[in-house]
Design an enzyme around this catalytic site. Structure first.
Site, short mmCIF file in Angstrom:
data_model
loop_
_atom_site.label_atom_id
_atom_site.label_comp_id
_atom_site.label_asym_id
_atom_site.label_seq_id
_atom_site.Cartn_x
_atom_site.Cartn_y
_atom_site.Cartn_z
N ASP A 290 0.83 -1.20 0.00
CA ASP A 290 0.00 0.00 0.00
C ASP A 290 0.87 1.26 0.00
OD1 ASP A 290 -2.64 1.36 0.40
OD2 ASP A 290 -1.69 1.98 2.27
N GLU A 332 1.10 -0.74 -5.21
CA GLU A 332 0.00 0.23 -5.27
C GLU A 332 0.67 1.60 -5.36
OE1 GLU A 332 -3.20 3.00 -3.91
OE2 GLU A 332 -1.61 2.44 -2.56
C1 OTU Z 1 -4.05 3.86 -0.46
O1 OTU Z 1 -4.37 4.85 -1.42
C2 OTU Z 1 -5.30 3.06 -0.19
O2 OTU Z 1 -5.73 2.44 -1.37
C3 OTU Z 1 -6.33 3.99 0.39
O3 OTU Z 1 -7.57 3.36 0.54
C4 OTU Z 1 -5.79 4.50 1.69
O4 OTU Z 1 -6.66 5.50 2.18
C5 OTU Z 1 -4.39 5.10 1.57
O5 OTU Z 1 -3.52 4.33 0.75
C6 OTU Z 1 -3.74 5.19 2.90
O6 OTU Z 1 -3.38 3.93 3.39
O7 OTU Z 1 -4.00 8.32 -1.82
O8 OTU Z 1 -6.53 8.27 -2.42
O9 OTU Z 1 0.20 6.57 -4.71
O10 OTU Z 1 -2.37 7.42 -4.03
O11 OTU Z 1 -1.64 4.95 -1.68
C7 OTU Z 1 -5.86 7.04 -2.25
C8 OTU Z 1 -0.54 5.86 -3.83
C9 OTU Z 1 -4.44 7.23 -1.88
C10 OTU Z 1 -1.66 6.67 -3.15
C11 OTU Z 1 -2.50 5.69 -2.46
C12 OTU Z 1 -3.60 6.04 -1.57
#
Ligand code: OTU
Length: 663
Positions: A290, A332
């Protein structure tokens, strides 16, 4: 346990020989031990080089010895059935390149309540044609708002609401027995502020204070802020939070209850490595890293995609290769197209191709491009960006999707936007207006997510079906010709997107609820801890009454479920759609039509052209655009008949998609 192991720094001596000699002196699971040491020998050069370059200043050789001990212990704890799977996978090609593999992203509670309920619902997924399940975060998380489980409080403790570790392992075993796979999140950028480490830090424990980025005053935070963007500007502005118990500032890039872990501290690395291997030992096949671009911070930079973040992933990967070689990583990284591919970088030494970082990554650029094309009806940006992509390194693949639990970030390459004839700022504004339903005549029902007035930035929330116009169509009068047409077009848009996700590149992923064309669910507005996060509107609670309608002829559910099931099923039989088959964008001669040629690895297999019309009216493209080999009447594998060719043009209906096979 490790007494007989002599560690040497990477030098001229072959560590493999030294390690194998140590292995021979060990009792117990001899074959397993030998395999472990042989893999350690194979990866030791990378492990030591990476560990020393990241943490050399904090006691290199001692750290290395602790690291190897940890690997050995976590390997000893790996259940024999998983070691057997590792061995089988080492002998065959990568499991995630299995032909036809399809993924499903799902919330345990919203789909089936808990782990036990989930196992009973497995036939739903098998019927749909799914072989990999990504369970959204299920480890214990922050009380109250947990950011959908992404604020983890206990990294290896299954939330009792869902079951327990044994239940998870049972599910993994059951999936493996069916030839299916399990994916889960490692939320490695931050922990929850009620994680034991954060609690210890708050209680004054210096060791754990160093697990985070804690600053006594605003001097450094202000320097960081100057160059750092904000992830959640509406609800969590800024990147630091004042913590009363500490009398200091903690770095909190996401929400104020998500404290960024300090990966420049080797103790954090070792503890998180143990978490990763613990997840692998529960039977998880694919570990979703993540927010991986955020792993390393340096004042004066955006604190995203820094070189050290890549080194950390490489070190984690090399360690996982030793302990659990059957396990793969999913990046991700929702960042610029050219940055995303760097997480799939393959390195390796002469003649030995191996993946050094992640095997899979979300194809966030393709996802954003598909929505751009649907709004503009034009394929120029999609064709130039997607067509300009270089082939991925061997052993890696994209995870292709239309929707997930997050917002849609409009991450395009500005130069390509200009090439396509738009100005980046206004074009983004148009897309935001379009999908939030403000643009006159827009079919979409969505909302802006995290609008930032300072930068003019925002993202989009909404379910696939609602953004495709189904919600608006269903609220209209289906009995009128206009109403019936709106409904038909909405359904075709969903079919178009999922048809492309299933055929353009990589592994398709279905977001739970999309198979039933679930529209936005606004109940989050009245729910505590969720009302200010509109991503909840597209996180469907699977409606099992609606699911029952898949057998009702003429229902929306039957139509969309049938389409997606059909795509996944047919895809399985098409060699040209293998995860690692090549693709090339062809000139279609129509601004609305995307034409992509997929070529299977084996030359005797047929090539397949994917043709997609983003206009709400019929369009045609010249037969010659396909090049030789397709004959005068190409066969459409989707329709199960020959394509319509009129006056030398291949005809596609409104939002039509065809999979045209070489003769
Ligand atoms: C991720 O997303 C997860 O998919 C989210 O659901 C979480 O809220 C977040 O991490 C925190 O753990 O900004 O708008 O480049 O864009 O990690 C989603 C990666 C997010 C980020 C992404 C993030």
């Amino acid at each position: 346990m490790m007494t007989s192991l002599t560690l040497r720094p990477a030098g001229r001596e072959d560590p493999r020989a030294t390690l194998a000699a140590s292995a021979r002196s060990l009792g117990g699971d001899r074959a397993g031990e030998a395999a472990f040491f042989s893999r350690l020998g194979w990866r030791f050069g990378s492990i030591s080089a990476l560990a020393l370059s990241l943490y050399g200043e904090s006691g290199g050789s001692e750290l290395l010895a602790r690291l190897v001990r940890l690997l050995h212990e976590d390997h000893a704890a790996r259940p024999p059935e998983l070691k057997a799977i590792d061995a089988a996978r080492e002998g065959s090609g990568p499991w995630y390149l299995k032909p036809g593999l399809a993924a499903y992203m799902v919330y345990l509670d919203r789909f089936a309540g808990d782990l036990a309920g989930f196992r009973q619902r497995l036939p739903w997924l098998e019927e749909l044609g799914i072989d990999m399940v990504h369970l959204m975060p299920f480890f214990r998380s922050h009380e109250g708002n947990s950011d959908g489980g992404y604020a983890v409080r206990d990294y290896l403790g299954v939330d009792p609401r869902y079951g327990d570790a044994a239940g998870l392992s049972c599910l993994a075993q059951e999936l493996h027995g069916k030839g299916m796979h399990l994916a889960a999140d490692l939320v490695l950028n931050h922990s929850s502020d009620d994680h034991a480490w954060a609690m210890a830090a708050k209680a004054g424990d210096e060791k754990y204070r160093n697990y985070y980025y804690i600053f006594p005053d605003r001097e450094l935070p202000d320097r960081y802020e100057a160059a750092m963007p904000e992830v959640f500007p509406e609800t969590a502005p800024g990147n630091f939070t004042y913590i009363r118990e500490l009398g200091a500032w903690a770095m909190t890039v996401f929400h104020d209850f998500q404290w960024d872990l300090n990966w420049s501290n080797p103790e954090v690395f070792l503890d998180m490595l143990h978490v990763l291997l613990g997840m692998a030992n529960m039977g998880i096949d694919l570990i979703r890293l993540d927010a991986v671009p955020y792993l390393w911070k340096r004042a004066g930079t955006s604190c995203q995609n820094l070189e050290e973040a890549h080194l950390i992933v490489r070190l984690l990967k090399a360690c996982a290769d030793v302990v659990a070689p059957g396990v793969a990583f999913l990046a991700e990284a929702i960042v610029q197209p050219r940055e995303i591919v760097r997480y799939l970088d393959a390195g390796g030494i002469a003649g030995e191709a191996r993946v050094e970082e992640c095997q899979l990554a979300y194809h966030a650029s393709l996802m954003a491009l598909l929505w751009e094309a649907l709004a503009t009806r034009k394929t120029a940006l999609l064709a130039s960006t997607f067509g300009g992509e270089t082939r991925l390194p061997p052993g890696t693949a994209w995870l292709s999707y239309a929707r997930c639990h997050d917002d849609i970030g409009l991450g395009y390459d500005d130069a390509k936007i200009r090439e396509a004839g738009y100005a980046p700022g206004p074009h983004k504004r148009f897309l935001l207006d379009f999908y939030s339903g403000r643009y006159p005549g827009s079919f979409a029902t969505g909302r802006l997510f995290m609008e930032n007035p300072a930068t003019g930035d925002a993202r989009i929330s909404g379910s696939c079906a609602s953004l495709c116009g189904l919600e608006a169509a269903l609220s209209g009068d289906g009995a009128t010709p206009e109403g019936a047409r709106a409904l038909e077009l909405a359904l075709r848009r969903i079919e178009l997107l999922y048809g492309l996700v299933s055929s353009l590149v990589g592994i398709p992923m279905v977001f739970s609820g999309d198979e039933l064309a679930a529209v936005n669910d606004y109940s989050f507005e009245g729910e505590e801890g969720r009302s200010d996060d509109n991503r909840w509107m597209h996180r469907a609670r699977l409606d099992w009454d609606a699911a029952a309608r898949i057998s009702e002829k003429g229902s929306v559910e039957a139509r969309i479920y049938g389409a997606i099931r059909g795509y996944l099923g047919k895809r399985r039989t098409i060699a040209a759609f293998a995860q690692d088959a090549a693709f090339r964008v062809l000139a279609s001669g129509s601004e609305n039509v995307l034409l992509v040629l997929r070529s299977p690895k084996a030359e005797m297999e047929r090539r397949v052209a994917v043709a997609a019309n983003f206009a709400p009216e019929e369009r045609a493209f010249p037969l010659e655009a396909l090049g030789p080999g397709f004959g005068p009447l190409p066969y459409d594998l989707l329709a199960g008949r020959q394509a319509t060719v009129l006056g030398g043009g291949v005809v596609l209906g409104a939002y039509g998609i065809a999979w045209l096979s070489e003769a």
